[in-house]
Design an enzyme around this catalytic site. Structure first.
Site, PDB file in Angstrom:
ATOM      1  N   HIS A   1       0.938  -1.233  -0.253  1.00 27.57           N
ATOM      2  CA  HIS A   1      -0.101   0.274   0.051  1.00 27.57           C
ATOM      3  C   HIS A   1       0.740   1.470  -0.006  1.00 27.57           C
ATOM      4  O   HIS A   1       1.838   1.642   0.794  1.00 27.57           O
ATOM      5  CB  HIS A   1      -0.504   0.207   1.586  1.00 27.57           C
TER       6      HIS A   1
ATOM      7  N   GLN B   1      -4.062  -4.871   7.189  1.00 19.99           N
ATOM      8  CA  GLN B   1      -4.366  -5.866   6.816  1.00 19.99           C
ATOM      9  C   GLN B   1      -3.842  -7.414   7.638  1.00 19.99           C
ATOM     10  O   GLN B   1      -4.972  -7.982   7.041  1.00 19.99           O
ATOM     11  CB  GLN B   1      -4.445  -6.442   5.573  1.00 19.99           C
TER      12      GLN B   1
ATOM     13  N   LYS C   1      -9.728  -0.911  10.841  1.00 21.26           N
ATOM     14  CA  LYS C   1      -9.825  -2.040  10.094  1.00 21.26           C
ATOM     15  C   LYS C   1      -9.850  -3.548  10.876  1.00 21.26           C
ATOM     16  O   LYS C   1     -10.498  -4.240  10.933  1.00 21.26           O
ATOM     17  CB  LYS C   1      -8.594  -2.834   9.139  1.00 21.26           C
TER      18      LYS C   1
ATOM     19  N   CYS D   1      -4.888   2.524  -2.983  1.00 18.29           N
ATOM     20  CA  CYS D   1      -3.169   3.106  -2.466  1.00 18.29           C
ATOM     21  C   CYS D   1      -2.307   2.143  -3.269  1.00 18.29           C
ATOM     22  O   CYS D   1      -1.161   1.803  -2.384  1.00 18.29           O
ATOM     23  CB  CYS D   1      -3.706   2.995  -1.231  1.00 18.29           C
TER      24      CYS D   1
HETATM   25  N1  PLP Z   1      -1.861  -0.880   4.535  1.00 22.03           N
HETATM   26  C1  PLP Z   1      -2.460  -1.693   3.869  1.00 22.03           C
HETATM   27  C2  PLP Z   1      -2.063  -2.727   3.567  1.00 22.03           C
HETATM   28  C3  PLP Z   1      -4.183  -0.986   4.067  1.00 22.03           C
HETATM   29  O1  PLP Z   1      -4.505  -2.135   3.507  1.00 22.03           O
HETATM   30  C4  PLP Z   1      -4.497   0.695   4.406  1.00 22.03           C
HETATM   31  C5  PLP Z   1      -5.313   1.047   4.409  1.00 22.03           C
HETATM   32  O2  PLP Z   1      -6.300   0.319   3.894  1.00 22.03           O
HETATM   33  C6  PLP Z   1      -2.796   1.590   5.196  1.00 22.03           C
HETATM   34  C7  PLP Z   1      -2.237   0.663   5.433  1.00 22.03           C
HETATM   35  C8  PLP Z   1      -3.429   2.598   5.441  1.00 22.03           C
HETATM   36  O3  PLP Z   1      -4.516   2.688   6.884  1.00 22.03           O
HETATM   37  P1  PLP Z   1      -4.679   4.120   7.043  1.00 22.03           P
HETATM   38  O4  PLP Z   1      -5.444   4.487   6.627  1.00 22.03           O
HETATM   39  O5  PLP Z   1      -6.244   3.432   7.993  1.00 22.03           O
HETATM   40  O6  PLP Z   1      -3.605   4.495   7.882  1.00 22.03           O
END
Ligand code: PLP
Length: 408
Positions: free
Chosen positions: A120, A201, A224, A362
């Site tokens: 991500h 995740q 999440k 993302c």
């Molecule tokens: N990392 C992963 C694998 C994600 O799926 C996400 C969110 O979709 C994030 C990081 C970022 O999370 P946050 O937006 O809650 O900081």
């Protein structure tokens, strides 16, 4: 699991959208909150709302005790050795950025940092930026045809001189690929580097144990895992934690502030400047207690069964491309309908009451690797039902039928 009893604690799931029952299958983006989590935050706001750490009155002392109890709960939940290894953040993104900033003084020009193509942007851009600031070199570990991390290539990159850090996701938010973190930790440590894990995740797929996983840092977001938005945890192993330098300055993190130079509190306080999201942290604690009560292994089993059902159904439909075929998939699955833009498909499914995510998730480097600009993503949680998965599959079939007619 008594699914009806569980669902009765999620009032949001029993609403209708466009006159149809809501089928919420976007849990990799954010999960819903059960009543025990709401009630814990409501109790805080109606009974003990006050600022933490610097008050000498009862409300402040109570709020402080609740916050520090939440730190203990998080340490137990993660199997951390010491609760000071738990830093509260606003989420995975902030945790990973905070880490990259606070270890910057340990990175030199010519050092090497590894990330994977599965990441991500939250576990990619902070390291890219760190390399730009320090003169270190960024390398991207590729995936195999089935979507799994190419371990050969990882091992090859780990033979570079001065590899300082590898940043790897526990579970891909696009393909649902689960990385074997413990094995990777052994290889990364063998090269003398730190392993940073994006755990965003990776929370509902079995019990976590930082000592066994042996990663040096692990970041995640409460939203999440049935908790509120705006809250998260960055776990940092003591040996790395003690080398970090504060990178956000202000209240709550200082030991002694002087006119010319100040001394900072040791972690966790030194890395947690400003008033924390107290209600969010109390909600996060309630979410951890809630998931532990339900049973993390049971949750993992149920979610795996729902995801397999969705995958089998999609694979049986002509006109559907499912991305990746890893040996261990959890949480999320990406797919496309031949000839239909994922946004259009998601909009049509939405009209049937089915909430899915569409787009690049993302993870643009991964989209390029897959040769697409976006996908549809289905991500069931334990509170979803088999009937909902079947309704989702029927919805996808309907979109295929409608768009075929439209394409004429
Ligand atoms: N990392 C992963 C694998 C994600 O799926 C996400 C969110 O979709 C994030 C990081 C970022 O999370 P946050 O937006 O809650 O900081």
């Amino acid at each position: 699991m008594d699914i009806n009893a569980i669902r009765s604690e999620y009032p949001i799931l029993s609403q209708e959208v466009y006159g149809r029952p809501l089928i919420y299958l976007d849990n990799a983006a954010t999960t819903q909150l059960p009543l025990p989590v709401w009630r814990a935050m409501e109790r805080y706001y109606t009974q003990t709302h006050s600022n933490v750490h610097r008050g000498a009155h009862l409300l402040s002392e109570t709020a402080t005790a609740q916050l520090e109890e939440a730190r203990q709960t998080a340490a137990c939940f993660l199997g951390a050795e010491d609760s000071r290894e738990i830093l509260f953040t606003s989420g995975a993104t902030e945790g990973l950025n905070l880490l990259a900033r606070s270890l910057e003084h340990l990175i030199l020009p010519g050092d090497h940092i590894l990330v994977t193509v599965l990441e991500h942007h939250s576990n990619f851009l902070p390291w890219q930026e760190l390399c730009a600031r320090t003169g270190a070199q960024l390398h991207i570990v590729p995936i195999t045809g089935s979507g799994e991390l190419d371990r050969e290539q990882l091992r090859r990159l780990l033979t570079l001189p001065q590899v300082r850090l590898a940043a790897v996701t526990a579970v891909s938010n696009v393909l649902g690929v689960c990385n074997p973190i413990r094995e990777i930790a052994g290889e990364v440590h063998g090269a003398g580097a730190w392993l940073v894990v994006d755990g965003a995740q990776g929370l509902r797929h079995g019990r976590l144990d930082m000592i066994t996983l042996d990663c040096d840092a692990f970041a995640f977001s409460a939203h999440k895992m049935m908790g509120p938005t705006g809250t998260g945890v960055l776990y940092v192993k003591a040996s790395l934690l003690d080398q970090l330098r504060p990178c956000v300055f202000g209240g709550g993190m200082v030991d002694q502030a002087e006119e010319l130079r100040s001394a900072y509190a040791p972690p966790p306080a030194g890395l947690e400047a400003g008033t924390p999201n107290i209600a969010g942290i109390i909600g996060l604690r309630a979410a951890m207690d809630y998931l532990t009560r339900l049973g993390l292994e049971e949750i993992a089993r149920r979610e795996a069964a729902l995801l397999s059902r969705a995958e089998a159904g999609l694979r049986a439909m002509p006109g559907i491309q499912v991305y990746g075929a890893p040996s261990h998939r959890a949480g999320a699955l990406s797919f496309n309908l031949t000839g239909v833009h994922p946004f259009d498909a998601a909009a049509l499914l939405d009209r049937l009451g089915i909430a899915l995510r569409s787009g690049h998730h993302c993870a643009q480097p991964l989209m390029r690797r897959l040769g697409v600009t976006g996908t549809l993503r289905v991500s069931p949680a334990f509170y979803n039902t088999e009937d909902e998965v079947d309704a989702f599959l029927a919805g996808v079939q309907k979109v295929l039928d409608v768009t075929e007619v439209y394409h004429g």
